[in-house]
Motif scaffolding. Structure first.
Motif, PDB file in Angstrom:
ATOM      1  N   SER A   1      41.975  34.502 -94.395  1.00 59.15           N
ATOM      2  CA  SER A   1      42.033  34.100 -92.991  1.00 59.15           C
ATOM      3  C   SER A   1      40.831  33.201 -92.702  1.00 59.15           C
ATOM      4  O   SER A   1      39.685  33.662 -92.740  1.00 59.15           O
ATOM      5  N   GLU A   2      41.101  31.927 -92.425  1.00 60.30           N
ATOM      6  CA  GLU A   2      40.012  30.994 -92.121  1.00 60.30           C
ATOM      7  C   GLU A   2      39.356  31.315 -90.779  1.00 60.30           C
ATOM      8  O   GLU A   2      38.174  31.070 -90.585  1.00 60.30           O
ATOM      9  N   GLU A   3      40.150  31.855 -89.873  1.00 65.26           N
ATOM     10  CA  GLU A   3      39.626  32.172 -88.539  1.00 65.26           C
ATOM     11  C   GLU A   3      38.515  33.216 -88.611  1.00 65.26           C
ATOM     12  O   GLU A   3      37.499  33.111 -87.954  1.00 65.26           O
ATOM     13  N   TYR A   4      38.720  34.258 -89.434  1.00 67.97           N
ATOM     14  CA  TYR A   4      37.736  35.328 -89.558  1.00 67.97           C
ATOM     15  C   TYR A   4      36.888  35.206 -90.821  1.00 67.97           C
ATOM     16  O   TYR A   4      35.991  36.009 -91.030  1.00 67.97           O
ATOM     17  N   ASN A   5      37.177  34.204 -91.658  1.00 66.05           N
ATOM     18  CA  ASN A   5      36.481  34.024 -92.925  1.00 66.05           C
ATOM     19  C   ASN A   5      36.520  35.325 -93.727  1.00 66.05           C
ATOM     20  O   ASN A   5      35.494  35.843 -94.173  1.00 66.05           O
TER      21      ASN A   5
END
Length: 80
Positions: A37-41
């Motif tokens: 998840s790029e949003e939450y790394n």
């Protein structure tokens, strides 16, 4: 006869190198049950035993080419 042995050895080396490269690429693929998840790394695991794929066709073909390369090298050693 020497030309045939040399050709078999070189083809065995080429098949082995190609197969090893494919197996190498297999090790750096992200498994199907890991999601990023790029949003939450963050990485998450979603493991369902029916959907897990551990090996792709790239690795299988690479392993097969390595087997063929060893067989060709063996035949070349017998002829040489």
């Amino acid at each position: 006869m020497v030309d045939l042995v040399l050709a078999l050895e070189l083809s065995g080396y080429a098949l082995g190198a190609l197969g090893a490269a494919l197996v190498f690429f297999e090790f750096f693929q992200l498994p199907t049950y890991v999601e990023y998840s790029e949003e939450y790394n963050d990485y998450s695991l979603d493991i369902s035993p029916m959907e897990v794929t551990e090996h792709t066709w790239i690795g299988r073909i690479g392993a097969f080419l390595l087997i063929v390369a060893f067989a060709v090298q063996f035949v070349a050693a017998l002829l040489g």
